[in-house]
Design a protein around this motif. Structure first.
Motif, mmCIF file in Angstrom:
data_model
loop_
_atom_site.group_PDB
_atom_site.id
_atom_site.type_symbol
_atom_site.label_atom_id
_atom_site.label_comp_id
_atom_site.label_asym_id
_atom_site.label_seq_id
_atom_site.Cartn_x
_atom_site.Cartn_y
_atom_site.Cartn_z
ATOM 1 N N VAL A 160 32.125 -59.479 38.184
ATOM 2 C CA VAL A 160 33.175 -58.750 37.133
ATOM 3 C C VAL A 160 32.796 -57.167 37.332
ATOM 4 C CG1 VAL A 160 33.496 -58.165 34.614
ATOM 5 C CG2 VAL A 160 32.958 -60.659 35.436
ATOM 6 N N ILE A 161 33.985 -56.464 37.347
ATOM 7 C CA ILE A 161 33.661 -55.009 37.475
ATOM 8 C C ILE A 161 34.245 -54.398 36.167
ATOM 9 C CG2 ILE A 161 33.996 -52.964 38.940
ATOM 10 C CD1 ILE A 161 34.503 -54.904 41.117
ATOM 11 N N ILE A 162 33.633 -53.818 35.482
ATOM 12 C CA ILE A 162 34.105 -52.956 34.469
ATOM 13 C C ILE A 162 34.374 -51.326 34.506
ATOM 14 C CG2 ILE A 162 33.549 -52.323 32.086
ATOM 15 C CD1 ILE A 162 31.731 -54.765 31.741
ATOM 16 N N THR A 163 35.603 -50.699 34.211
ATOM 17 C CA THR A 163 35.965 -49.415 34.425
ATOM 18 C C THR A 163 35.421 -48.775 33.337
ATOM 19 O OG1 THR A 163 37.754 -49.961 36.077
ATOM 20 C CG2 THR A 163 37.546 -48.067 34.806
ATOM 21 N N ALA A 164 34.303 -47.924 33.419
ATOM 22 C CA ALA A 164 33.855 -47.274 32.495
ATOM 23 C C ALA A 164 34.193 -45.722 32.677
ATOM 24 C CB ALA A 164 32.311 -47.361 32.363
ATOM 25 N N SER A 165 33.300 -44.874 32.462
ATOM 26 C CA SER A 165 33.744 -43.386 32.793
ATOM 27 C C SER A 165 32.535 -42.488 32.650
ATOM 28 C CB SER A 165 34.738 -42.961 31.711
ATOM 29 O OG SER A 165 34.933 -41.433 31.830
ATOM 30 N N VAL A 166 32.354 -41.482 33.599
ATOM 31 C CA VAL A 166 31.297 -40.567 33.140
ATOM 32 C C VAL A 166 31.310 -39.899 31.851
ATOM 33 C CG1 VAL A 166 30.983 -39.837 35.662
ATOM 34 C CG2 VAL A 166 32.594 -38.629 34.170
ATOM 35 N N ALA A 167 32.427 -40.024 31.234
ATOM 36 C CA ALA A 167 32.287 -39.608 29.800
ATOM 37 C C ALA A 167 31.505 -40.614 28.896
ATOM 38 C CB ALA A 167 33.683 -39.328 29.224
ATOM 39 N N GLY A 168 31.064 -41.915 29.512
ATOM 40 C CA GLY A 168 30.156 -42.475 28.643
ATOM 41 C C GLY A 168 28.659 -42.259 29.026
ATOM 42 N N LEU A 196 25.551 -58.281 29.650
ATOM 43 C CA LEU A 196 26.253 -59.347 30.592
ATOM 44 C C LEU A 196 25.614 -59.556 31.902
ATOM 45 C CD1 LEU A 196 29.836 -58.860 28.962
ATOM 46 C CD2 LEU A 196 28.288 -60.201 28.173
ATOM 47 N N ALA A 197 25.308 -58.246 32.501
ATOM 48 C CA ALA A 197 24.547 -58.892 33.800
ATOM 49 C C ALA A 197 23.384 -59.795 33.756
ATOM 50 C CB ALA A 197 24.233 -57.687 34.484
ATOM 51 N N VAL A 198 22.672 -59.468 32.633
ATOM 52 C CA VAL A 198 21.369 -60.470 32.497
ATOM 53 C C VAL A 198 21.945 -61.980 31.861
ATOM 54 C CG1 VAL A 198 19.468 -60.760 31.315
ATOM 55 C CG2 VAL A 198 19.990 -58.453 32.170
ATOM 56 N N GLU A 199 22.784 -61.794 30.939
ATOM 57 C CA GLU A 199 23.291 -63.004 30.497
ATOM 58 C C GLU A 199 24.117 -63.821 31.392
ATOM 59 O OE1 GLU A 199 24.236 -66.263 27.695
ATOM 60 O OE2 GLU A 199 23.023 -64.425 27.342
ATOM 61 N N LEU A 200 24.958 -63.470 32.334
ATOM 62 C CA LEU A 200 25.885 -63.964 33.502
ATOM 63 C C LEU A 200 25.436 -64.342 34.784
ATOM 64 C CD1 LEU A 200 29.236 -62.743 32.154
ATOM 65 C CD2 LEU A 200 28.007 -64.780 31.314
ATOM 66 N N GLY A 201 24.292 -63.358 34.968
ATOM 67 C CA GLY A 201 23.697 -63.625 36.382
ATOM 68 C C GLY A 201 23.234 -64.894 36.718
ATOM 69 N N PRO A 202 22.445 -65.676 35.795
ATOM 70 C CA PRO A 202 22.083 -67.080 35.960
ATOM 71 C C PRO A 202 23.246 -67.914 36.174
ATOM 72 C CG PRO A 202 20.612 -66.022 34.163
ATOM 73 C CD PRO A 202 21.875 -64.965 34.436
ATOM 74 N N ARG A 203 24.359 -67.562 35.715
ATOM 75 C CA ARG A 203 25.595 -68.393 35.978
ATOM 76 C C ARG A 203 26.598 -68.152 37.180
ATOM 77 N NH1 ARG A 203 27.932 -68.655 29.687
ATOM 78 N NH2 ARG A 203 25.965 -68.143 28.602
ATOM 79 N N HIS A 204 25.728 -67.143 37.944
ATOM 80 C CA HIS A 204 26.415 -66.899 39.384
ATOM 81 C C HIS A 204 27.559 -66.079 38.993
ATOM 82 C CE1 HIS A 204 23.523 -69.625 40.600
ATOM 83 N NE2 HIS A 204 24.335 -70.851 40.470
ATOM 84 N N ILE A 205 27.597 -65.229 37.991
ATOM 85 C CA ILE A 205 28.708 -63.896 37.744
ATOM 86 C C ILE A 205 27.769 -62.793 37.677
ATOM 87 C CG2 ILE A 205 30.496 -62.997 36.201
ATOM 88 C CD1 ILE A 205 30.630 -66.244 35.143
ATOM 89 N N LEU A 206 28.141 -61.972 38.591
ATOM 90 C CA LEU A 206 27.610 -60.659 38.539
ATOM 91 C C LEU A 206 28.354 -59.581 37.842
ATOM 92 C CD1 LEU A 206 26.237 -60.118 42.417
ATOM 93 C CD2 LEU A 206 25.255 -61.373 40.358
ATOM 94 N N VAL A 207 27.760 -58.789 36.825
ATOM 95 C CA VAL A 207 28.512 -57.958 36.226
ATOM 96 C C VAL A 207 27.995 -56.192 36.425
ATOM 97 C CG1 VAL A 207 29.214 -57.100 34.083
ATOM 98 C CG2 VAL A 207 28.690 -59.546 34.346
ATOM 99 N N ASN A 208 29.014 -55.534 37.111
ATOM 100 C CA ASN A 208 28.697 -54.169 37.138
ATOM 101 C C ASN A 208 29.618 -53.299 36.663
ATOM 102 O OD1 ASN A 208 26.219 -54.342 39.172
ATOM 103 N ND2 ASN A 208 27.805 -55.626 40.135
ATOM 104 N N ALA A 209 29.403 -52.017 36.524
ATOM 105 C CA ALA A 209 30.381 -50.806 35.909
ATOM 106 C C ALA A 209 30.543 -49.801 36.901
ATOM 107 C CB ALA A 209 29.653 -50.364 34.563
ATOM 108 N N ILE A 210 31.773 -49.456 36.839
ATOM 109 C CA ILE A 210 31.929 -48.033 37.697
ATOM 110 C C ILE A 210 32.188 -47.046 36.526
ATOM 111 C CG2 ILE A 210 32.647 -49.153 39.479
ATOM 112 C CD1 ILE A 210 35.554 -48.624 39.080
ATOM 113 N N ALA A 211 31.800 -45.709 36.952
ATOM 114 C CA ALA A 211 32.049 -44.387 36.039
ATOM 115 C C ALA A 211 32.736 -43.422 36.767
ATOM 116 C CB ALA A 211 30.503 -44.127 35.554
ATOM 117 N N PRO A 212 34.037 -43.648 36.767
ATOM 118 C CA PRO A 212 34.701 -42.619 37.441
ATOM 119 C C PRO A 212 34.733 -41.196 36.788
ATOM 120 C CG PRO A 212 36.153 -44.524 37.185
ATOM 121 C CD PRO A 212 34.866 -44.598 36.229
#
Length: 294
Positions: A160-168, A196-212
């Protein structure tokens, strides 16, 4: 020194997405379209693209399917949907579930902004931005999780890749075009990605965010003009330039591929380093007066 130090397993394929099935929300233009183009050209088999405007979604899919270097059988598929409510997200998941039994990558990219001075900033506008940028992201992840779990393994987790922002990460736009909800929502999206990275990692789903940072897109072009145009925004950046489509596409492909298979809970900035030298991003991120939405 052993061979273990130098032998890499099939290194040429580390950024290949051969055979992957990907869902991208808010993918009809801008950063979502950049990501979709990179993902397809990296070998993905199918990319399900969604946006609230059916015509824009269909036009984006047509452009993608006419790229010259796609793998045999690879294609983009339009799945128009507005993900501003849970009921509509459920409808999207149902549509995708009728076309595939699993999803390998979810790019949660849909978002909105509202720019207005503090005294006039309406509660309704604030709520709409928070609903789409935070509740919408969480709803997509929660409801797509069963499809993401289908093929995820320790060796090849789903992403999972979440589009965040440097504004965050810093102070967002202030003044007459202040984007309080946008900045707050992107900060929330970043923190949500870590939880969610910690919650879903054991379910073999990686969660990362990008901050454009600032990329010339329909959503940001008004801001670029307010900031003096492309030349001026490039001059202010430590790298000496604005973002280009390959910057987003390459990062999303990395996080979706085997090259990024041990990145979990990461927040990757992609702005040339500008937010590091800006005490305030005032005027650089968000929207002009009124709403902007993808």
């Amino acid at each position: 020194m052993s061979n273990y130090d130098t032998e890499l397993k099939d290194f040429p394929s580390t950024v290949s997405l051969k055979g992957k099935l990907v869902v991208i929300t808010g993918g009809s233009r801008g950063l979502g379209l950049h990501a979709a183009s990179g993902i397809l050209q990296a070998g993905a088999q199918k990319v399900f693209k969604t946006s609230r405007k059916a015509l824009a979604c269909a036009q984006a899919v047509s452009l993608l399917n006419n790229l010259p270097n796609l793998a045999p059988g690879a294609k983009a598929i339009a799945v128009p949907a507005d993900i501003s409510t849970i009921a509509r997200i459920q409808g999207l998941v149902k549509q995708v579930g009728e076309l595939t039994e699993y999803v390998d990558v979810l790019v949660a990219n849909a978002g909105a902004s509202w720019g207005e001075r503090f005294e006039d900033h309406s509660d309704g506008a604030f709520g709409k931005v928070m609903d789409l940028n935070v509740r919408g992201v969480f709803g997509c992840l929660r409801l797509f999780a069963p499809l993401l779990q289908k093929r995820g393994t320790i060796a090849d987790p789903s992403r999972v890749i979440i589009t965040a922002s440097v504004a965050g990460l810093a102070i967002g736009t202030l003044g007459p075009h202040a984007t309080y909800a946008y900045s707050a929502s992107k900060a929330a999206a970043i923190h949500l990605s870590k939880n969610l990275a910690v919650e879903l990692g054991p379910r073999h789903i990686l969660v990362n965010a990008i901050a454009p940072g600032l990329f010339p897109t329909k959503m940001a072009n008004g801001l670029i003009d307010l900031c003096g145009g492309l030349e001026e925004t490039a001059k202010r950046n430590p790298s000496g330039r604005n973002g280009v489509p390959e910057d987003i596409a390459g990062l999303v492909v990395f996080l979706s591929s085997r090259a990024g298979s041990h990145a979990n809970g990461a927040v990757v900035t992609v702005d040339g380093g500008e937010y590091l030298i800006s005490g305030s991003l005032g005027g650089m991120f968000g929207a002009g007066k009124g709403e902007s939405k993808i």
